[in-house]
Design a protein around this motif. Structure first.
Motif: not given
Length: 380
Positions: A14-15, A305-306, A313, A315, A317
């Motif tokens: 996710p990052m 961010d997770f 999961n 994320g 961004n």
């Protein structure tokens, strides 16, 4: 299934997702971007074939490229059954979300409520392992049962690994799982540290069986057929369908390897599906079905961010906004599923090879798809 490798991938994805720029300018349309993605992926010398499904604002695109076996000119197609690995977990999460909405279960239920027999070991300092801990991978349960599988997977790329996995699961069913569950030790605070556990997912499948009074396999098949029209996705293959299962390659071994061994319930990584069915799953995940909405709720935040929902999961961004992603891996295939509500975009990509570099290759290959969608959205 690949405990150590998958744990690292699912925490980092996710990052990292969609942060890598495409090698060339964005394509002008989705099919071109998919072709670019597949061509990029198959530049990796160990990869033989790739299939991609994209759902974008109600439109569906499917691409198959390469050959399933080197030199045989046998490309995958819409009837090919792929092993989707741990993406299977998101299906179990969806079913649990439905049970929660129906009032048949609560996330804070102790798992012991659904077990036959006493498991006093499934607690930490007087606090029981709860369903919430299982779906967020914060129960500190071991990655796999039987325990020797965790040692086998530490050397995942060794050529002997698939055979060792087959041996470990040759006569391993639910009865053996229950015996091994008595030996599990909960080694840390519950609901805090991410520790990827396929064993925990199998417990969720059993919980669903207890709730609904039917086999997980049947429950899942009926649910996805009713909700998404998926009729070509299953945990076990009938003899008539065995020839449709994609052959695949493990690590750098040029010899086709064996399928993923059967787990006691199969919820952690045994689903097989076609690309048209996975496109239907993406459509379901992009819709407003109450169980889907519930399954996407962030249950625990690890970083800004997770987060994690019902096995998804989550994320965040700049490019994709809040999105849902899961990696899948078995000894001869790896995949990713993305759900991006910001663009009403769903992506599923799979290749019939599995090694340490496969996940990263797929991640990089998808950049043209995400860049193209972003460019198209800006042009509106």
């Amino acid at each position: 299934m690949m405990t150590k490798l998958t744990a690292v991938i699912t925490v980092m994805m996710p990052m990292l997702a969609a942060c890598k720029p495409a090698a060339t300018a964005p394509a002008h349309d989705i099919p071109s971007a998919m072709k670019q993605a597949a061509a990029t992926l198959l530049q990796s010398k160990l990869l033989h074939a790739a299939s991609i499904a994209v759902v974008y604002r109600g439109k569906e695109f499917i691409l198959h490229q390469g050959e399933l076996e080197t030199g045989k000119a046998n490309p995958p197609n819409d009837t090919t059954l792929y092993e989707i690995g741990s993406v299977s977990k998101t299906f179990a999460g969806l079913l649990l979300a439905n049970a929660v909405l129906d009032g048949n279960a609560a996330l804070d239920d102790p798992v012991q409520k659904y077990l036959v027999g006493d498991y006093p070991n499934l607690e930490w300092q007087g606090q029981p392992v709860r369903l919430r801990h299982l779906v967020t991978h914060t129960s500190t349960m071991p990655g796999m049962l039987p325990s020797q599988v965790n040692a086998i997977l530490k050397d995942f790329t060794a050529h002997a690994t698939p055979a060792k996995l087959n041996s470990a699961y040759a006569n391993y069913g639910q009865q053996q799982f229950w015996q091994d569950l008595h030996t599990v030790r909960i080694n840390g605070p519950l609901g805090k540290d991410y520790a990827y556990s396929s064993a925990g997912t199998e417990l969720i499948a059993h919980t669903l069986e207890k709730i609904y009074g039917m086999r997980y396999e049947d429950l899942l098949t009926q649910f996805i057929a009713r909700k998404a029209g998926m009729h070509d996705t299953r945990l076990r293959l009938a003899a008539k369908d065995a020839g449709r299962l994609a052959p695949g390659y493990h690590s750098d071994n040029p010899v086709v390897t064996t399928p993923m061994p059967q787990l006691p319930w199969g919820a952690a990584g045994n689903l097989k599906s076609t690309m048209p069915d996975m496109a239907k799953y993406l459509r379901l995940q992009l819709g407003a079905d109450p169980a889907v909405v519930e399954s996407h709720k962030p249950l625990l935040r690890f970083q800004d961010d997770f987060s994690i929902g019902y096995f998804w999961n989550i994320g965040n961004n700049r490019q994709l906004g809040t999105h849902y992603v899961h990696h899948g891996g078995v000894p001869r295939a790896q995949s990713y599923a993305y759900v991006v509500p910001k663009y009403q975009l769903g992506v599923f990509i799979i290749t019939n090879q599995s090694g340490d570099a496969t996940a990263g290759a797929m991640e990089s290959a998808l950049a043209p798809v995400f860049d193209t969608v972003e460019s198209m959205e800006r042009a509106k």
